[in-house]
Scaffold this active site. Structure first.
Site, PDB file in Angstrom:
ATOM      1  CG  HIS A  25      23.788  11.804  14.322  1.00  0.00           C
ATOM      2  ND1 HIS A  25      23.150  12.975  14.675  1.00  0.00           N
ATOM      3  CD2 HIS A  25      23.702  11.712  12.972  1.00  0.00           C
ATOM      4  CE1 HIS A  25      22.685  13.545  13.569  1.00  0.00           C
ATOM      5  NE2 HIS A  25      23.004  12.795  12.535  1.00  0.00           N
ATOM      6  NE  ARG A  78      29.783  12.280 -13.193  1.00  0.00           N
ATOM      7  CZ  ARG A  78      30.967  12.870 -13.034  1.00  0.00           C
ATOM      8  NH1 ARG A  78      31.535  12.890 -11.855  1.00  0.00           N
ATOM      9  NH2 ARG A  78      31.566  13.440 -14.061  1.00  0.00           N
ATOM     10  NE  ARG A 119      24.687  14.173 -14.216  1.00  0.00           N
ATOM     11  CZ  ARG A 119      25.824  13.768 -14.768  1.00  0.00           C
ATOM     12  NH1 ARG A 119      26.527  14.599 -15.512  1.00  0.00           N
ATOM     13  NH2 ARG A 119      26.279  12.570 -14.544  1.00  0.00           N
ATOM     14  CD  GLU A 143      26.089  16.701 -19.876  1.00  0.00           C
ATOM     15  OE1 GLU A 143      24.850  16.785 -19.819  1.00  0.00           O
ATOM     16  OE2 GLU A 143      26.724  15.808 -19.339  1.00  0.00           O
TER      17      GLU A 143
HETATM   18  C1  PEP Z   1      30.313  15.855 -18.451  1.00  0.00           C
HETATM   19  O1  PEP Z   1      29.785  15.332 -19.408  1.00  0.00           O
HETATM   20  O2  PEP Z   1      31.253  16.660 -18.537  1.00  0.00           O
HETATM   21  C2  PEP Z   1      29.836  15.520 -17.105  1.00  0.00           C
HETATM   22  C3  PEP Z   1      30.289  16.155 -16.054  1.00  0.00           C
HETATM   23  O3  PEP Z   1      28.961  14.502 -16.995  1.00  0.00           O
HETATM   24  P1  PEP Z   1      29.379  12.948 -17.018  1.00  0.00           P
HETATM   25  O4  PEP Z   1      30.817  12.881 -16.879  1.00  0.00           O
HETATM   26  O5  PEP Z   1      28.696  12.288 -15.924  1.00  0.00           O
HETATM   27  O6  PEP Z   1      28.875  12.511 -18.350  1.00  0.00           O
HETATM   28 MG    MG Z   2      28.007  14.191 -19.170  1.00  0.00          MG
END
Ligand code: PEP
Ligand code: MG
Length: 757
Positions: A398, A489, A536, A633
């Site tokens: 480690h 993510r 996220r 988005e």
């Molecule tokens: C996007 O929608 O551009 C994004 C980065 O999220 P995901 O691809 O996980 O939907």
């Molecule tokens: Mg997205």
């Protein structure tokens, strides 16, 4: 000598043939297939200027101009180019060149064969200086007269305004920069691209290949997003194939002139390179690297199934690894303990012995941490240390792994450091040799400064970050020098746990869910500390989560992309969202204050308000305790960004994958409509521009983490709009960083020119 064939040149002939010409000679001599050709030498250009009696005249004009006066610079450039274009070329020179061209025509068995005419500049005292992209290249030149005309154009291009400006800015004497001209049979490629013989971001021994249809110009100019392939050089295993939507290509029209055309519909999403072709390319990459003895950046083309290399140069972005000198500890005392050199470098500081986790607070910036063995809880304290010494462990323990990643010198496996070294005494450790010396070294700090200068990456004001989905990819992403994680993510992290988050809650295992999230996120936060990592919150589409243990109850939706996902779903299942907030809170308490929170797929400011309230409810105050941001988005969010800003956000990130599908009504997972999917659609670009500008006005950071942030020519526009950071896929980071740097320089240059007008 006026002209030299590729066969008679090698890489040391840069002074004669410029970098491009010398490398084509080297490849030819090494038996690598290269379209045949010759070089009109730098000496020829020099003699032309002298014989025509125009050298002094040109230098006089250059002496007088102020390069910051754009108009004067442009006028001087035009004047010099017309002097060169009107000067007579000595007859014997014309004869030698046309003779070489005619021999080339004979060799390929074609009258007036098409050639590419490329500038290859070189500096008298600094042959290794780079003038790439400053001078012109002309394709599809044919016949004696055209060949002479375009060689002259290459000579004149040494005095393009941009080239004059570049030399002045970089202190090159105009009179000592010459230009050789490469004349090479055109490769009428049906597929072409570039290949790096190692991963240019990480130095890993894989061939990284990009390819697209037609001539290589499409890939080199960035007009197309090429297919991307990775091949493991050890066993030629193809480890990654990413097929892109290739919209344009360069091809020859009936006159042999290269033109940009649309790729036929059926080939846009077709894979360019077969497995066999990838292996042939990789083998050629290995030969080229072995021949040069260093990793190379190459341009390749397939023409009727035959592979050619058009260009090869050493990869210049590598070289961050720095050798330590051997005598660097000359001014210190005896060796106190010995162990294994686990992380190279010299470090001096006060010894702090840590035998219990409660003692971590005593490590202050610059101390030497001495302990039995490190554990993950110690990482925040390890970061404060200037060096680490352990009793136990080997070079993959480690302490070794973490200190290498952190770049902190480390000696492990000493056996007795905690019992031998004296608390608060000054020591110096050599992390390469595995030695700890008595006393503080005075020479060490100067060396450290020298090291950091040498290892400096390209600096951009716009941050270039990485998208990370799996914790195990974090280390590699961090090794690119990315400025943080613009998108972590959570879905993958859940998918790898194999259990539906709802099941943890239903079974009363809330704490286990919090730990699963925290443990995984910590790996990423650790790899990037102290750089920001934007976590996220879960964006769980029902069709993906159905396969998890406990996912049987996921509803069957007609269109999951328009369904129960993102923040709307999380607000319906607040227990899961609260566990996520608790996990991030827990990590903050452990010292990982670099983690921010970002909510996905919001359609109304009301949702942002509710999410923030839930975060406060767990005792974690948005903006005060943690940076809190949102993704844009959905067009609604882009249009209402002012309203969101009023609710209060620390940052915004454009999720162009979803923004594109929702603006254009094109399901991003549906191959039948894939051809209608384009982030560059004017409507999508308008929403992007609007969001960036509104955020800039309000002083809110604005980033992008959709795939468009990995496409250099789109990124260029985003920088112009005023984006504050770009988050890309790991493999695109090096290219995106270069694009960002260029775009920023252009903005500065344009502004300076405007002021002078
Ligand atoms: C996007 O929608 O551009 C994004 C980065 O999220 P995901 O691809 O996980 O939907
Ligand atoms: Mg997205």
């Amino acid at each position: 000598m006026y002209v030299v064939k590729f066969e008679d040149l090698n890489k040391s002939d840069i002074g004669i043939a410029g970098g491009k010409g010398a490398n084509l000679g080297e490849l030819t001599q090494a038996g690598i297939p290269v379209p045949p050709g010759f070089v009109v030498t730098a000496e020829t250009y020099e003699k032309f200027m002298e014989d025509a009696g125009i050298n002094d005249k040109v230098m006089d004009i250059l002496d007088k101009i102020d390069i910051n006066d754009t108009k004067a610079l442009q006028a001087a450039s035009e004047e010099i180019k017309s002097i060169i274009n009107e000067a007579p070329i000595p007859e014997d020179m014309v004869l030698f060149i046309t003779e070489a061209y005619n021999q080339l025509c004979q060799r390929v068995g074609e009258d007036d064969t098409d050639v590419a005419i490329r500038s290859s500049a070189t500096a008298e005292d600094l042959p290794e200086a780079s003038f790439a992209g400053q001078q012109d290249t002309f394709l599809h030149v044919s016949g004696n007269d055209e060949v002479i005309e375009y060689i002259r154009k290459c000579w004149a291009s040494l005095f393009e305004a941009r080239a004059i400006f570049y030399r002045e800015e970089n202190d090159f004497e105009h009179s000592k920069v010459y230009i050789a001209v490469v004349v090479q049979k055109m490769a009428n490629a049906d597929k072409a691209g570039v290949m790096f013989t190692v991963n240019p971001s990480t130095g890993e021994e894989i061939a990284l290949i990009e390819g697209s249809w037609g001539l290589g110009e499409a890939v080199v100019s960035g007009d197309v997003t090429p297919d991307n392939y990775q091949v493991d050089k050890k066993d030629n295993e193809i480890i990654n194939v990413t097929i892109s939507d290739k919209k344009v290509m360069y091809t020859n029209d009936e006159n042999g002139t290269s033109i940009k055309v649309d790729v036929p519909e059926d080939k846009r999403n077709e894979r360019v390179l077969s497995d066999e072709e990838l292996i042939e390319l990789t083998e050629m990459g290995k030969r080229v690297q072995a021949h040069y003895g260093e990793p190379m950046d190459t341009e390749w083309a397939f023409e009727n199934g035959n592979l050619f290399l058009l260009q090869a140069r050493p990869i210049t972005t590598l070289g961050d690894a720095v050798e330590q000198t051997d005598d660097s500890a000359a001014d210190v005392g005896d060796v106190l303990v010995r162990g294994l050199g686990a992380s190279p470098g010299m470090a001096s500081g006060k010894v702090k012995i840590v035998l219990d986790i409660d003692e971590l607070d005593k490590i202050k910036d610059g101390d030497i941490m001495v302990t039995t063995m490190t554990t993950p809880d110690m990482v925040p304290a390890m970061r404060r240390a200037s060096g680490i010494v352990t009793d136990e462990g080997g070079v993959t323990c480690h302490a070794s792994i973490i200190s290498r990643e952190l770049g902190i010198p480390c000696v492990v496996g000493t056996g007795n450091a905690t019992s031998t070294l004296i608390e608060n005494s000054g020591v110096t450790l050599d992390g390469k040799k595995g030695l700890v010396f008595d006393g503080i070294s005075e020479t060490k700090s100067e060396e450290a400064a020298a090291v950091s200068v040498q290892a400096a990456p390209i600096i951009t004001v716009t941050e270039v970050k990485a998208n990370v989905s799996m914790p195990e990819a974090a280390e590699k992403a961090a090794a690119t020098g990315a400025d943080g994680v613009g998108l972590l993510r959570t879905e993958h992290l859940m998918l790898t746990s194999g259990i539906h988050p709802g099941k943890f809650i239903a079974d009363g295992n809330e704490d286990e869910l919090i730990d699963t999230i925290a443990d995984n996120v910590m790996i990423v936060a650790d790899a990037f500390y102290p750089k920001p990592v934007w976590y996220r919150t879960l964006d769980a589409p029902t069709d993906e989560f159905i396969t998890l243990e406990g996912g049987e109850n996921e509803p069957r939706e007609h269109n999951p992309m328009l369904g129960w996902r993102g923040i709307r779903r999380e607000l319906d299942q607040p227990e899961i969202l609260k566990c996520e907030f608790k996990a991030i809170k827990k990590l903050h308490e452990k010292g990982y204050t670099n983690i921010g929170i970002m909510i996905p797929l919001s359609q109304s400011p009301e949702e942002l308000k509710k999410a923030k309230a839930l975060c406060s409810e767990v005792g974690f105050e948005p903006h005060k305790d943690v940076d809190f941001g949102m993704m844009v988005e959905i067009p609604a969010a882009a249009i209402m960004i002012d309203e969101y800003i009023k609710v209060g956000i620390d940052f915004v990130s454009l999720g162009t994958n979803d923004l594109t599908q929702y603006t254009l009504a094109v399901d991003r997972n549906n191959e039948f409509v894939a051809k209608h999917y384009s982030e560059e659609h004017p409507a999508v670009m308008k929403l992007i521009e609007r969001t960036i500008r509104k955020c800039a006005e309000a002083g809110v950071k604005c980033s992008i983490c959709g795939q468009a942030g990995s496409v250099p020519h789109i990124v260029e526009k985003l920088v112009e709009f005023g984006i504050t950071s770009v988050s890309s896929n790991t493999d695109a980071i090096a290219d995106v960083r270069k694009t960002v740097a260029r775009a920023e320089q252009k903005i500065i240059l344009d502004a300076a020119r405007k002021r002078l007008e």
